[in-house]
Design an enzyme around this catalytic site. Structure first.
Site, PDB file in Angstrom:
ATOM      1  N   ASN A 107      -2.327  -7.787  -4.614  1.00  0.00           N
ATOM      2  CA  ASN A 107      -3.060  -7.499  -3.403  1.00  0.00           C
ATOM      3  C   ASN A 107      -4.314  -8.473  -3.491  1.00  0.00           C
ATOM      4  O   ASN A 107      -4.965  -8.643  -4.470  1.00  0.00           O
ATOM      5  CB  ASN A 107      -3.936  -5.899  -3.572  1.00  0.00           C
ATOM      6  N   GLU A 114       3.439  -6.118  -6.807  1.00  0.00           N
ATOM      7  CA  GLU A 114       2.933  -6.827  -5.760  1.00  0.00           C
ATOM      8  C   GLU A 114       1.453  -7.460  -6.128  1.00  0.00           C
ATOM      9  O   GLU A 114       0.859  -6.814  -7.322  1.00  0.00           O
ATOM     10  CB  GLU A 114       2.814  -6.045  -4.353  1.00  0.00           C
ATOM     11  N   ARG A 159     -10.926   9.967  -5.661  1.00  0.00           N
ATOM     12  CA  ARG A 159     -10.990   9.529  -4.467  1.00  0.00           C
ATOM     13  C   ARG A 159     -11.053  10.879  -3.584  1.00  0.00           C
ATOM     14  O   ARG A 159     -10.202  11.773  -3.662  1.00  0.00           O
ATOM     15  CB  ARG A 159      -9.874   8.829  -3.806  1.00  0.00           C
ATOM     16  N   GLY A 188       0.793  -1.322  -0.143  1.00  0.00           N
ATOM     17  CA  GLY A 188       0.151   0.009   0.037  1.00  0.00           C
ATOM     18  C   GLY A 188       0.873   1.272  -0.173  1.00  0.00           C
ATOM     19  O   GLY A 188       0.301   2.394   0.404  1.00  0.00           O
ATOM     20  N   ARG A 241      -7.341  -8.846  -2.316  1.00  0.00           N
ATOM     21  CA  ARG A 241      -8.594  -8.278  -1.698  1.00  0.00           C
ATOM     22  C   ARG A 241      -9.231  -7.440  -2.591  1.00  0.00           C
ATOM     23  O   ARG A 241      -8.743  -7.382  -3.910  1.00  0.00           O
ATOM     24  CB  ARG A 241      -8.296  -7.418  -0.542  1.00  0.00           C
ATOM     25  N   VAL A 292     -10.067  -0.393  -3.561  1.00  0.00           N
ATOM     26  CA  VAL A 292     -10.584   0.800  -3.864  1.00  0.00           C
ATOM     27  C   VAL A 292     -11.343   1.122  -5.148  1.00  0.00           C
ATOM     28  O   VAL A 292     -12.263   1.549  -5.230  1.00  0.00           O
ATOM     29  CB  VAL A 292      -9.938   1.843  -3.050  1.00  0.00           C
ATOM     30  N   GLU A 311      -0.255  -5.907  -9.584  1.00  0.00           N
ATOM     31  CA  GLU A 311       0.302  -4.248  -9.773  1.00  0.00           C
ATOM     32  C   GLU A 311       1.518  -4.582 -10.552  1.00  0.00           C
ATOM     33  O   GLU A 311       2.389  -5.172 -10.269  1.00  0.00           O
ATOM     34  CB  GLU A 311       0.247  -3.625  -8.675  1.00  0.00           C
TER      35      GLU A 311
END
Length: 450
Positions: A289, A287, A337, A163, A291, A294, A273
């Protein structure tokens, strides 16, 4: 699946509750004391308060969350993003309690959560990776020789980081050893794991990613996204599909991401990513993720696929509801965002009472939010208020639509990052896709936007 516990808050909790309701699944939200009457709480069928405001006492309280699920007859737990979503220990506890974990199994979370292990898995799957150290940098390793083989500038990365955290830049050999020791100490205190590795730094790189789905037997992708507009390694704005990618690069990252999911025996939604080097037209793995992201709404907008629904179906039935051939892409989507932060004061958080709120509406406009007029923005949690998403036929029309949507948005009582989004969308570099992941820090008038 009859009853789902949502182990999160804010807009993602509202989002999960909405899809669960459409699927006929009852929901239970675990909330901290100040969130007991939040929009997320109102969106769920039932609410259980699990602790006071600080996250360690509430949203990170694993035993209290599992107890709430068992005491209230839940079948499954959806962790959303952040908090416990990539915590392998929690995933195992959920499974051991006889509950369904909505996500990949703990082994996959553990494998991808350790960034040096993830690099090795990516190599095995044929995913292109950046030049770097061979696994974690051992204390006895000759770091100077390893770094010379990689070349400067480079980055020191925490194996357990993610992150955007746990990264330190090294410009020259003079800084190397001190930076490694500093990174090890930081990694130990923040992540509980002092191991680090070295990786080549790509100047002016773009951040692109691929959405994957798997059910342990079949593995597919849902296209790519560009998340290059970042501030201090935190994403600010995203778009899909990633613009101005050579066809060969796009095909490589999509296909190799699917192979990585296959290598892991992946089940659920995940994101692979990459850093894209526009000079050499090469992409390399960063990496994975494990999950929901967002920025998942922009993928939903260009595919028409509800990713939360697919997560729940995979978790409950063990199978996806469609194949790769069923995935069709349409148009372009952009997500902003919107955070409660003060751009005139170095983006300092702006907690407080939202006294008025008005969102735009119309064809192609979507708002995912966890607040409304009368909500209090807490200083205890992430400052994101909402995600404003637009979908249009072309990238150019999506930019125009987003600028119009931002003009129609009104939030009073707290400062927001809306002025920054307007400036970013109006930059010629964004139109020309010549921006990169460090772009915001290089443009003075984006800091302190009016």
């Amino acid at each position: 699946m009859k009853k789902l516990l949502i182990a999160n808050r804010g807009e993602i909790a509202v989002r999960i509750a909405r899809t669960a309701r459409e699927m006929g699944i009852e929901t239970l939200l675990v909330a901290s004391e100040p969130d007991a009457e939040s929009l997320a709480a109102l969106s769920a069928d039932n609410v259980v308060v699990v602790g006071p405001a600080p996250a360690p006492a509430s949203y990170l309280n694993q035993d209290a969350i599992i107890a709430a699920a068992l005491d209230n007859g839940c079948d499954a737990v959806h962790p959303g993003y952040g908090f416990l979503s990539e915590n392998a220990v929690f995933a195992r506890k959920v499974a051991d309690a006889g509950l369904i974990w909505v996500g990949p199994n703990a082994d996959a979370i553990e494998m991808m959560g350790n960034k040096s292990m993830a690099r090795e898995s990516a190599r095995k799957a044929g995913v292109p990776v950046l030049r770097g150290s061979d696994g974690p940098l051992e204390p006895a390793a000759d770091a100077v020789d390893v770094a010379r083989g990689i070349g400067y500038p480079l980055v020191v990365k925490a194996s357990a980081g993610g992150g955007g955290r746990g990264i330190r830049f090294v410009q020259s050999e003079d800084e190397l050893l001190a930076t490694i020791e500093m990174a090890r100490g930081e990694a130990a205190s923040v992540f509980g794991d002092p191991t680090v590795y070295l990786e080549r730094f790509v100047q002016h790189a773009r951040h692109v990613e691929v959405q994957v789905l798997g059910d342990g037997k079949s593995f597919i992708h849902l296209g790519d996204r560009d998340c290059s507009m970042q501030r201090r390694s935190q994403k600010v704005m995203e778009e899909a599909p990633a613009p101005d990618l050579p066809d060969g690069v796009r095909q490589t990252i999509r296909e190799s991401s699917v192979e990585l999911a296959r290598e892991c025996g992946y089940s659920g939604a995940g994101t692979v990513e990459f850093l894209y080097d526009p000079v050499n037209q090469e992409a390399a793995f960063i990496e994975m993720n494990t999950r929901i992201q967002v920025e998942h709404p922009i993928t939903e907008q260009i595919t028409g696929i509800d990713l939360i629904r697919e997560q729940l179906l995979i978790a409950f039935t063990g199978a996806m509801s469609f194949s790769q051939d069923d995935v069709k892409f349409s148009g372009h989507a952009i997500e902003c965002r919107i955070n409660a932060e003060d751009p005139d004061n170095n983006f300092f958080p702006s907690p407080g009472l939202i006294t008025a709120m008005q969102w735009p509406s119309g064809v192609g406009i979507r708002v995912d939010t966890g607040v409304e007029a009368g909500s209090t923005v807490s200083p205890y949690y992430d400052s994101m208020l909402a995600k404003l998403i637009v979908h249009a036929d072309t990238r150019e029309s999506a930019i125009e639509a987003m600028l119009a949507a931002l003009d129609e948005t009104r939030i009073e009582g707290v400062k927001t990052t809306i002025p920054v989004h307007k400036r970013l969308l109006g930059r010629p570099e964004f139109a020309a896709v010549s921006h990169h992941s460090k772009f915001i820090e290089t443009v003075a008038d984006l800091m302190g936007a009016k």
